[in-house]
Enzyme design. Structure first.
Site, short mmCIF file in Angstrom:
data_model
loop_
_atom_site.label_atom_id
_atom_site.label_comp_id
_atom_site.label_asym_id
_atom_site.label_seq_id
_atom_site.Cartn_x
_atom_site.Cartn_y
_atom_site.Cartn_z
N THR A 211 43.48 32.67 39.29
CA THR A 211 43.84 33.15 37.95
C THR A 211 45.09 32.50 37.38
OG1 THR A 211 44.72 35.09 36.80
CG2 THR A 211 44.92 35.11 39.19
N GLU B 23 47.27 34.11 36.02
CA GLU B 23 48.39 35.02 36.33
C GLU B 23 49.28 34.44 37.42
OE1 GLU B 23 49.53 38.42 35.41
OE2 GLU B 23 48.63 37.57 33.61
N TYR C 138 49.24 42.21 41.51
CA TYR C 138 47.94 41.52 41.37
C TYR C 138 48.11 40.02 41.59
CZ TYR C 138 44.08 39.27 38.82
OH TYR C 138 43.04 38.45 38.46
N LYS D 273 46.72 37.58 44.55
CA LYS D 273 45.87 36.41 44.22
C LYS D 273 46.50 35.11 44.73
CE LYS D 273 42.20 37.87 41.80
NZ LYS D 273 40.81 37.46 42.05
P1 NAP Z 1 36.03 42.96 36.46
O1 NAP Z 1 35.15 43.08 35.27
O2 NAP Z 1 37.15 43.92 36.65
O3 NAP Z 1 35.07 43.01 37.75
C1 NAP Z 1 35.61 43.15 39.04
C2 NAP Z 1 34.48 43.37 40.00
O4 NAP Z 1 35.01 43.54 41.32
C3 NAP Z 1 33.64 44.64 39.72
O5 NAP Z 1 32.30 44.37 40.06
C4 NAP Z 1 34.22 45.64 40.70
O6 NAP Z 1 33.33 46.67 41.07
C5 NAP Z 1 34.46 44.72 41.89
N1 NAP Z 1 35.40 45.26 42.88
C6 NAP Z 1 36.64 45.75 42.67
N2 NAP Z 1 37.21 46.09 43.85
C7 NAP Z 1 36.29 45.82 44.81
C8 NAP Z 1 36.26 45.98 46.22
N3 NAP Z 1 37.31 46.47 46.89
N4 NAP Z 1 35.15 45.60 46.89
C9 NAP Z 1 34.08 45.10 46.24
N5 NAP Z 1 34.04 44.95 44.89
C10 NAP Z 1 35.14 45.30 44.20
O7 NAP Z 1 36.67 41.49 36.54
P2 NAP Z 1 36.20 40.14 35.83
O8 NAP Z 1 36.90 40.02 34.53
O9 NAP Z 1 34.73 40.03 35.91
O10 NAP Z 1 36.87 39.07 36.80
C11 NAP Z 1 36.18 38.53 37.93
C12 NAP Z 1 37.19 37.93 38.89
O11 NAP Z 1 37.91 36.90 38.26
C13 NAP Z 1 38.25 38.88 39.41
O12 NAP Z 1 38.55 38.52 40.73
C14 NAP Z 1 39.45 38.64 38.52
O13 NAP Z 1 40.64 38.98 39.19
C15 NAP Z 1 39.32 37.15 38.29
N6 NAP Z 1 39.82 36.63 37.03
C16 NAP Z 1 39.44 37.18 35.85
C17 NAP Z 1 39.88 36.63 34.66
C18 NAP Z 1 39.49 37.18 33.33
O14 NAP Z 1 40.15 36.85 32.34
N7 NAP Z 1 38.42 37.96 33.25
C19 NAP Z 1 40.72 35.50 34.70
C20 NAP Z 1 41.06 34.95 35.93
C21 NAP Z 1 40.60 35.51 37.09
P3 NAP Z 1 33.16 48.01 40.15
O15 NAP Z 1 32.22 47.60 39.03
O16 NAP Z 1 32.59 48.96 41.10
O17 NAP Z 1 34.53 48.36 39.66
N1 GDD Z 2 45.63 45.88 28.81
C1 GDD Z 2 46.49 45.93 27.77
N2 GDD Z 2 46.52 47.05 26.98
N3 GDD Z 2 47.30 44.87 27.55
C2 GDD Z 2 48.13 44.94 26.49
C3 GDD Z 2 48.20 46.04 25.64
C4 GDD Z 2 47.36 47.16 25.90
O1 GDD Z 2 47.38 48.16 25.21
N4 GDD Z 2 49.11 45.79 24.67
C5 GDD Z 2 49.60 44.58 24.90
N5 GDD Z 2 49.02 44.06 26.01
C6 GDD Z 2 49.33 42.74 26.60
C7 GDD Z 2 49.66 42.79 28.10
O2 GDD Z 2 51.00 43.23 28.31
C8 GDD Z 2 49.42 41.34 28.48
O3 GDD Z 2 50.56 40.57 28.18
C9 GDD Z 2 48.28 40.90 27.53
O4 GDD Z 2 48.19 41.92 26.52
C10 GDD Z 2 46.92 40.74 28.20
O5 GDD Z 2 46.62 41.91 28.93
P1 GDD Z 2 45.19 42.15 29.61
O6 GDD Z 2 44.12 41.99 28.61
O7 GDD Z 2 45.27 43.43 30.37
O8 GDD Z 2 45.02 40.90 30.59
P2 GDD Z 2 46.02 40.19 31.61
O9 GDD Z 2 46.39 38.87 31.00
O10 GDD Z 2 47.09 41.07 32.07
O11 GDD Z 2 45.04 39.95 32.85
C11 GDD Z 2 43.72 39.47 32.67
O12 GDD Z 2 43.71 38.06 32.68
C12 GDD Z 2 44.11 37.47 33.92
C13 GDD Z 2 44.06 35.95 33.72
O13 GDD Z 2 45.26 35.51 33.13
C14 GDD Z 2 42.85 40.04 33.78
O14 GDD Z 2 41.51 39.74 33.52
C15 GDD Z 2 43.21 39.45 35.12
O15 GDD Z 2 42.28 39.89 36.12
C16 GDD Z 2 43.18 37.93 35.01
O16 GDD Z 2 43.54 37.35 36.24
#
Ligand code: NAP
Ligand code: GDD
Length: 383
Positions: A133, A135, A157, A161
């Site tokens: 990520t 992050e 987190y 990671k």
């Molecule tokens: P998400 O929607 O939160 O999905 C996470 C998945 O992991 C869900 O299926 C959840 O199951 C499962 N899970 C959580 N804890 C678990 C455990 N202990 N054992 C088995 N399964 C578990 O996340 P996403 O946005 O699809 O992201 C997918 C991956 O990419 C994650 O690893 C995230 O950290 C990473 N990532 C995401 C982003 C982004 O912007 N979306 C960016 C960079 C990296 P439940 O449905 O039961 O909760």
């Molecule tokens: N969730 C949330 N809710 N975020 C907020 C809010 C709010 O009400 N208001 C402002 N933010 C700001 C957070 O402080 C952060 O700076 C930004 O919006 C994005 O927040 P999120 O959408 O929660 O995502 P994230 O960037 O912290 O994390 C996501 O992206 C990562 C990749 O950079 C997640 O998907 C992570 O799993 C992933 O690794």
């Protein structure tokens, strides 16, 4: 016979899109899902196949990244050609409340998978994708961020990671595994979890437009993120595992936008003009004007009067409850390596992503509005 993939986190946003994509490519897809007291398969119900289906290509297994015996058994039974480790406690703010669990699932969970592949003598057969990520960059040391930018994690987190990233690199170097990290910047979609900022905004803007909600409270409006569409990003995951050599890739749009601007764009998508004033916890946005034609087209004539009456009202406020103990202020990725080596190109830009999310949430919230208006009867179990 198609290739066999195992996706952990198959019930999540990325897991659902990736499963659909791999099935489309002819794969047999095994998915790891957690047991939950309620159904948690909404995102994959449309591709679900009953155990009785002949030639089933989508098979779910109960499991958890914190349970190594279970992971080892499933990997042994399914003998995957490719493992996509997407499972994680993925909410940055929540990781401050559950740091130990996050380390276990997001950090040690990666080790459990790598070690299972090694112990099962699958090193030559099984390729591994680790969901790393942006992050990891945290307090960014370089702008934009590339594969060689130093990491500086800013949350439990990201620290978990970080371990996942390096243990993947280590198993690649130590045992010759085809194990790769995708360093993905934020990617969103109509399937995005409701508490991530983009989805929170598109849901709230839709509800405000339909008169279901007055106002939404947000956290830090000045943070900037590099947003893409999850559909584009799962194609990159697959492409990474098709390379002859394992490696690590940044996947990003190369454009950064503040939360404040994202909110403005989401309102503008349906013809609502908002203006921000104030600072920090006192910042707010008022509904300053309407493009009535656009509003009619996107939302519907019947909602116009109530929207017109709300001009001048506050529709966005700030609640410090949503601030994080340590914040990641700015993310912007340079995906040149992925573009040249993988031939990866995104199809969606930010406006197209917002259109997709707003269209879906408006549809969803109209259904909620219908149900509220007596579309069905709520059962009172204890009366
Ligand atoms: P998400 O929607 O939160 O999905 C996470 C998945 O992991 C869900 O299926 C959840 O199951 C499962 N899970 C959580 N804890 C678990 C455990 N202990 N054992 C088995 N399964 C578990 O996340 P996403 O946005 O699809 O992201 C997918 C991956 O990419 C994650 O690893 C995230 O950290 C990473 N990532 C995401 C982003 C982004 O912007 N979306 C960016 C960079 C990296 P439940 O449905 O039961 O909760
Ligand atoms: N969730 C949330 N809710 N975020 C907020 C809010 C709010 O009400 N208001 C402002 N933010 C700001 C957070 O402080 C952060 O700076 C930004 O919006 C994005 O927040 P999120 O959408 O929660 O995502 P994230 O960037 O912290 O994390 C996501 O992206 C990562 C990749 O950079 C997640 O998907 C992570 O799993 C992933 O690794």
């Amino acid at each position: 016979m198609g290739k066999v993939a195992l996706i952990t986190g198959v019930t999540g946003q990325d897991g659902a899109y990736l499963a659909e994509y791999l099935l489309h490519l002819g794969y047999i897809v095994h998915g790891l899902k957690r047991r939950s007291s309620m159904f948690n398969t909404d995102r994959i119900d449309h591709i679900y196949q009953d155990p009785q289906t002949s030639d089933r290509r989508f098979i779910l297994h109960y499991g958890d990244l914190t349970d190594s015996l279970n992971l080892t058994r499933i990997i042994g039974e399914t003998q995957p050609d490719e493992i996509y480790n997407l499972a994680a406690m993925s909410h940055v703010k929540v990781s401050f409340d559950t740091p130990e669990y996050t380390a276990n699932a997001d950090g040690i969970g990666v080790l459990r998978i790598l070690e299972a592949v090694r112990l099962l003598n699958l090193v030559k057969k099984t390729r591994i994708y680790q969901a790393s990520t942006s992050e990891l960059y945290g307090l960014v040391q370089e702008v934009p961020q590339t594969e060689s930018t130093p990491f500086y994690p800013r949350s439990p987190y990201a620290a978990a990671k970080l371990y996942g990233y390096w243990i993947t690199v280590n198993y690649r170097e130590a045992y010759g595994m085809h194990a790769s990290n995708g360093i993905l910047f934020n990617h969103e979609s109509p399937l995005r979890g409701e508490t991530f900022v983009t989805r929170k905004v598109t849901r709230a803007v839709s509800r405000i437009a339909l008169g279901l909600q007055d106002k939404v409270y947000m956290g830090n409006l000045s943070a900037r993120r590099d947003w893409g569409h999850a559909k584009d990003y799962v194609r990159a995951m697959h492409a990474i595992l098709q390379q002859d050599e394992p490696s690590d890739y940044v996947i990003a749009s190369g454009i950064t936008t503040s939360i404040r601007d994202f909110i403005t764009m989401a309102f503008a998508e349906i013809g609502l003009h908002v203006e921000f004033n104030g600072e920090g916890a006192d910042e707010q946005a008022i509904l300053a004007g309407l493009d009535t034609e656009l509003f009619r087209l996107k939302v519907g004539d019947e909602y116009l009067d109530s929207a017109l009456q709300r001009r001048g009202e506050v529709v966005v406020g700030v609640d410090p409850h949503y601030f994080r103990p340590t914040e990641v202020d700015l993310l912007i990725g340079d995906a040149r390596k992925a573009r040249t080596q993988l031939g990866w190109e995104p199809h969606y830009d930010l406006p197209a992503l917002i259109t997709d999310m707003m269209t879906n949430d408006l549809k969803l919230m109209k259904k909620e509005s219908y149900l509220r208006a007596g579309g069905y009867e709520i059962l009172n179990y204890f009366e």
